[in-house]
Design a protein around this motif. Sequence first.
Motif, PDB file in Angstrom:
ATOM      1  N   UNK A   1      41.965  36.540  47.528  1.00 20.15           N
ATOM      2  CA  UNK A   1      40.705  36.390  46.792  1.00 20.15           C
ATOM      3  C   UNK A   1      40.910  35.867  45.378  1.00 20.15           C
ATOM      4  N   UNK A   2      42.151  35.429  45.067  1.00 22.70           N
ATOM      5  CA  UNK A   2      42.491  35.002  43.701  1.00 22.70           C
ATOM      6  C   UNK A   2      43.093  33.604  43.705  1.00 22.70           C
ATOM      7  N   UNK A   3      42.522  32.738  42.894  1.00 28.38           N
ATOM      8  CA  UNK A   3      43.060  31.397  42.679  1.00 28.38           C
ATOM      9  C   UNK A   3      43.863  31.421  41.386  1.00 28.38           C
ATOM     10  N   UNK A   4      45.140  31.066  41.479  1.00 26.56           N
ATOM     11  CA  UNK A   4      45.971  30.931  40.287  1.00 26.56           C
ATOM     12  C   UNK A   4      45.983  29.456  39.892  1.00 26.56           C
ATOM     13  N   UNK A   5      45.654  29.175  38.648  1.00 26.70           N
ATOM     14  CA  UNK A   5      45.690  27.805  38.143  1.00 26.70           C
ATOM     15  C   UNK A   5      47.022  27.615  37.438  1.00 26.70           C
ATOM     16  N   UNK A   6      47.786  26.660  37.940  1.00 26.67           N
ATOM     17  CA  UNK A   6      49.108  26.380  37.406  1.00 26.67           C
ATOM     18  C   UNK A   6      49.011  25.457  36.198  1.00 26.67           C
ATOM     19  N   UNK A   7      48.280  24.375  36.332  1.00 27.62           N
ATOM     20  CA  UNK A   7      48.286  23.381  35.270  1.00 27.62           C
ATOM     21  C   UNK A   7      46.960  22.617  35.245  1.00 27.62           C
ATOM     22  N   UNK A   8      46.509  22.297  34.032  1.00 25.98           N
ATOM     23  CA  UNK A   8      45.333  21.463  33.824  1.00 25.98           C
ATOM     24  C   UNK A   8      45.773  20.292  32.947  1.00 25.98           C
TER      25      UNK A   8
ATOM     26  N   UNK B   1      43.021  33.339  37.874  1.00 24.09           N
ATOM     27  CA  UNK B   1      43.982  33.700  36.831  1.00 24.09           C
ATOM     28  C   UNK B   1      44.836  32.501  36.477  1.00 24.09           C
ATOM     29  N   UNK B   2      45.348  32.566  35.269  1.00 30.06           N
ATOM     30  CA  UNK B   2      46.217  31.521  34.748  1.00 30.06           C
ATOM     31  C   UNK B   2      47.035  32.115  33.621  1.00 30.06           C
ATOM     32  N   UNK B   3      48.051  31.389  33.189  1.00 29.47           N
ATOM     33  CA  UNK B   3      48.764  31.772  31.975  1.00 29.47           C
ATOM     34  C   UNK B   3      48.604  30.643  30.970  1.00 29.47           C
ATOM     35  N   UNK B   4      48.505  31.021  29.699  1.00 28.11           N
ATOM     36  CA  UNK B   4      48.301  30.047  28.627  1.00 28.11           C
ATOM     37  C   UNK B   4      49.174  30.436  27.445  1.00 28.11           C
ATOM     38  N   UNK B   5      49.856  29.467  26.872  1.00 25.49           N
ATOM     39  CA  UNK B   5      50.638  29.698  25.661  1.00 25.49           C
ATOM     40  C   UNK B   5      49.695  29.980  24.492  1.00 25.49           C
ATOM     41  N   UNK B   6      50.079  30.850  23.564  1.00 26.84           N
ATOM     42  CA  UNK B   6      49.207  31.202  22.443  1.00 26.84           C
ATOM     43  C   UNK B   6      48.747  30.008  21.602  1.00 26.84           C
TER      44      UNK B   6
ATOM     45  N   UNK C   1      36.804  39.568  31.924  1.00 30.08           N
ATOM     46  CA  UNK C   1      38.055  38.899  31.573  1.00 30.08           C
ATOM     47  C   UNK C   1      39.051  39.902  31.027  1.00 30.08           C
ATOM     48  N   UNK C   2      40.276  39.792  31.523  1.00 34.36           N
ATOM     49  CA  UNK C   2      41.383  40.586  31.002  1.00 34.36           C
ATOM     50  C   UNK C   2      42.430  39.619  30.476  1.00 34.36           C
ATOM     51  N   UNK C   3      42.910  39.876  29.273  1.00 36.80           N
ATOM     52  CA  UNK C   3      43.924  39.041  28.636  1.00 36.80           C
ATOM     53  C   UNK C   3      45.075  39.952  28.245  1.00 36.80           C
ATOM     54  N   UNK C   4      46.295  39.601  28.707  1.00 41.20           N
ATOM     55  CA  UNK C   4      47.433  40.475  28.393  1.00 41.20           C
ATOM     56  C   UNK C   4      48.738  39.680  28.423  1.00 41.20           C
TER      57      UNK C   4
ATOM     58  N   UNK D   1      50.599  34.000  28.189  1.00 46.72           N
ATOM     59  CA  UNK D   1      49.636  35.088  28.208  1.00 46.72           C
ATOM     60  C   UNK D   1      48.785  34.954  29.473  1.00 46.72           C
ATOM     61  N   UNK D   2      48.587  36.049  30.187  1.00 44.51           N
ATOM     62  CA  UNK D   2      47.796  36.051  31.413  1.00 44.51           C
ATOM     63  C   UNK D   2      46.314  36.182  31.082  1.00 44.51           C
ATOM     64  N   UNK D   3      45.517  35.308  31.669  1.00 43.38           N
ATOM     65  CA  UNK D   3      44.058  35.362  31.601  1.00 43.38           C
ATOM     66  C   UNK D   3      43.575  35.593  33.026  1.00 43.38           C
ATOM     67  N   UNK D   4      42.862  36.690  33.255  1.00 41.03           N
ATOM     68  CA  UNK D   4      42.363  37.033  34.577  1.00 41.03           C
ATOM     69  C   UNK D   4      40.859  37.248  34.503  1.00 41.03           C
ATOM     70  N   UNK D   5      40.131  36.422  35.233  1.00 41.88           N
ATOM     71  CA  UNK D   5      38.681  36.566  35.328  1.00 41.88           C
ATOM     72  C   UNK D   5      38.322  37.106  36.693  1.00 41.88           C
ATOM     73  N   UNK D   6      37.421  38.090  36.714  1.00 46.02           N
ATOM     74  CA  UNK D   6      37.012  38.726  37.961  1.00 46.02           C
ATOM     75  C   UNK D   6      35.491  38.766  38.042  1.00 46.02           C
TER      76      UNK D   6
END
Length: 182
Positions: A69-76, A106-111, A131-134, A151-156
């Motif tokens: 049920x989760x799409x991970x976005x690798x790169x935009x 969810x995705x990860x993003x550099x600060x 949204x959870x950011x950690x 940094x992990x960004x998770x939207x639910x």
Amino acid sequence: MIFHYRKPDSQDGSAVHDLIKRCPPLDTNSLYCNLLQCTDFADTSIVAESSVGEIRGFISGYITPKSPDTLFIWQVALDQRCRGKGVALTMLTRLFDRYPKLRCLKTTISPSNKPSQRLFLSFFKQQGMAVEIREHFKSDVHLGGDHEDEVLYLGTKPDHSSMGDVKSDTGLHNYKTEDLSK
């Protein structure tokens, strides 16, 4: 500019590879990796193609068997000339909408990557997601000190609740989004 949004195919690998090279600070992968993204991961990836057939945008992602049920976005990746016009948000929305059973993105993003932070926070708000950011991958622990933290960004999607909180380890993203579907 008019775009056609579609799944990538084997003919797009080289163009995607060239696009990513023109989009610092994105990590470049091998041409072979980008070719696999355009073939084996085509169902969870999308390209924005100009009216003259040029690839101007690319998003790669995947869905793991552990989290169907989760799409991970690798790169935009988005061509410089197309930024700030809503193309990336349209691509992300169309990609997510391919799978009606998805609840999370969810995705990860550099600060330092503020444009990606804005894109994903806009998407989460548009979707009415909590949204959870950690912290996720630390530079000195996981990335050999050669790369910024990730940094992990998770939207639910909410479970029929009317409000969604944005949770953050840093406290920087504390706002409410309303579910206007009711």
